[in-house]
Design a protein around this motif. Structure first.
Motif, PDB file in Angstrom:
ATOM      1  N   GLY A 218       0.810  -1.208   0.000  1.00 45.73           N
ATOM      2  CA  GLY A 218       0.000   0.000   0.000  1.00 45.73           C
ATOM      3  C   GLY A 218       0.838   1.251   0.000  1.00 45.73           C
ATOM      4  N   ALA A 230      -4.733   7.455  -1.096  1.00 43.48           N
ATOM      5  CA  ALA A 230      -4.315   6.171  -0.549  1.00 43.48           C
ATOM      6  C   ALA A 230      -4.642   5.069  -1.543  1.00 43.48           C
ATOM      7  CB  ALA A 230      -5.019   5.888   0.787  1.00 43.48           C
ATOM      8  N   THR A 232      -4.167   0.454  -1.988  1.00 44.42           N
ATOM      9  CA  THR A 232      -3.750  -0.829  -1.415  1.00 44.42           C
ATOM     10  C   THR A 232      -4.005  -1.922  -2.439  1.00 44.42           C
ATOM     11  OG1 THR A 232      -4.676   0.046   0.659  1.00 44.42           O
ATOM     12  CG2 THR A 232      -3.856  -2.212   0.696  1.00 44.42           C
ATOM     13  N   VAL A 248      -8.968  -5.038   1.950  1.00 42.51           N
ATOM     14  CA  VAL A 248      -8.312  -4.120   1.024  1.00 42.51           C
ATOM     15  C   VAL A 248      -9.289  -3.366   0.130  1.00 42.51           C
ATOM     16  CG1 VAL A 248      -6.815  -4.029  -1.018  1.00 42.51           C
ATOM     17  CG2 VAL A 248      -6.033  -5.167   1.070  1.00 42.51           C
ATOM     18  N   THR A 255      -8.572   0.741   3.222  1.00 44.18           N
ATOM     19  CA  THR A 255      -8.129   1.882   2.415  1.00 44.18           C
ATOM     20  C   THR A 255      -9.062   3.065   2.662  1.00 44.18           C
ATOM     21  OG1 THR A 255      -7.461   0.294   0.689  1.00 44.18           O
ATOM     22  CG2 THR A 255      -7.542   2.633   0.079  1.00 44.18           C
ATOM     23  N   SER A 266      -3.558   3.185   4.592  1.00 38.39           N
ATOM     24  CA  SER A 266      -3.532   1.877   3.927  1.00 38.39           C
ATOM     25  C   SER A 266      -3.165   0.839   4.973  1.00 38.39           C
ATOM     26  CB  SER A 266      -2.517   1.860   2.783  1.00 38.39           C
ATOM     27  OG  SER A 266      -2.421   0.552   2.221  1.00 38.39           O
TER      28      SER A 266
END
Length: 354
Positions: A218, A230, A232, A248, A255, A266
């Motif tokens: 991430g 952000a 991931t 995820v 996230t 993340s």
């Protein structure tokens, strides 16, 4: 499960890596992780240690090149994660773990802090870069999350590179699957079509850590225009069954990014607990209420993972200060900014260093 004994080390890590209080905040800042777990010095050979550090540095270089040229936070996040998706050291993209059926099923998510737009994918099998697919969902569809064959079809329709599923195969992960299935008394599937034979393996041997659960990658970023983002990406859990999806691609769990709250997050670890506790979103709520990124991150993972499991998070605030919180003995991680060079670390008590 008490995890308080890990807090001082994690706090010390970030404080020791932070710029002096009188120093001006960086124009841009960037941080990454490559997964958390039982990662101890005696668990990695010198070769493995060096390989992970070099891989983290390469990902940091990709993200910082974008930010140093005035690029957007989201572009930096995607650039770095794509580097890690192509690196078999990490449980994402080409190094993803296998399901019980002997498949690689890939998940990813991205989020823009400025307008809270987000995109996510789950169960991809042919899209080379899941993080790019997640971004395409955000920018080129009316949806937030797509799954399975439909997600791959969408990615192909917008021009994202498609590969044969054997592209993601690594011997290291296949051997991990065989071990996990034997422990669970489950049948071992045939090797995937197109996979090389065991004698052709050229990736590093797996270190003795629990890779059934960890290895997600991430990134979080603050760009020169003050935008947070952000992202991931992960292969999930070794020997997962029934189409399991972890935290995820669940926005707010693994996230999240919000300029309003002043944070980007993340996560990596036991996804079921991150989902139940909405970890990433709650970290941002803590920061909005006045907590620092480090205190918010550590408090949240301690609370969430007291339900069970373990893991970690990376956090970026609006001042460009990265934070790394974990309940594990290690997390592959790194940071770089306009005022500090790229630094990486692996072990829980280790200070970020060039």
């Amino acid at each position: 499960m008490s995890l308080a004994h890990l807090v001082p080390a994690a706090v010390a890590l970030v404080l020791s890596a932070a710029p002096a209080m009188a120093q001006e905040a960086p124009r841009w800042s960037f941080a990454i992780h490559g997964g958390a777990g039982v990662i101890e010095r005696e668990s990695l050979t010198a070769e493995q240690d060096a390989a992970y550090r070099a891989a983290l540095k390469q990902a940091l270089d990709a993200g910082s090149a974008v930010l140093a040229s005035g690029g957007a936070a989201l572009d930096a996040v995607q650039a770095a994660i794509q580097v890690m998706e192509d690196d078999p050291l990490f449980n994402a993209g080409r190094g993803a773990v296998f399901t019980a059926a002997g498949r690689n099923e890939l998940d990813a998510a991205v989020m823009n802090g400025t307008d809270l737009t987000a995109g996510a994918v789950a169960g991809l099998t042919t899209t080379r870069h899941p993080i790019a697919a997640a971004r395409a969902v955000m920018e080129r569809s009316p949806h937030v999350m797509l799954i399975g064959q439909g997600a791959d079809s969408f990615a192909a329709s917008v021009g994202l590179e498609q590969v044969d599923p054997s592209f993601f195969f690594t011997e290291r992960r296949w051997q991990g699957l065989e071990r996990a299935l034997r422990q669970q008394n489950l049948p071992i599937p045939e090797r995937p079509a197109g996979a090389p034979g065991p004698q052709a393996a050229n990736d590093l041997p797996a270190p003795p850590l629990n890779e059934r659960k960890f290895g997600t990658v991430g990134a979080v970023a603050l760009d020169a225009q003050g935008r947070l983002a952000a992202g991931t990406s992960t292969g999930g859990m070794t020997a997962k069954r029934w189409g399991r999806v972890g935290d995820v691609p669940v926005i707010g769990a693994g996230t999240y990014a919000s300029n309003r709250d002043g944070c980007a997050v993340s996560a990596t670890g036991d996804g079921e607990y991150y989902i139940r506790a909405s970890v990433a979103r709650d970290i941002c709520s803590r920061i909005h209420a006045g907590a620092s990124g480090q205190i918010a991150g550590q408090a949240e993972v301690d609370d969430a993972l007291s339900l069970g499991g373990s893991g970690g998070v990376i956090v970026m605030d609006l001042q460009g200060q990265p934070a790394f919180a974990m309940t594990t003995s290690g997390m592959y991680r790194g940071a770089v900014s306009s005022s500090e060079p790229a630094r990486v670390a692996i072990y829980g008590d280790e200070v970020l260093r060039p």
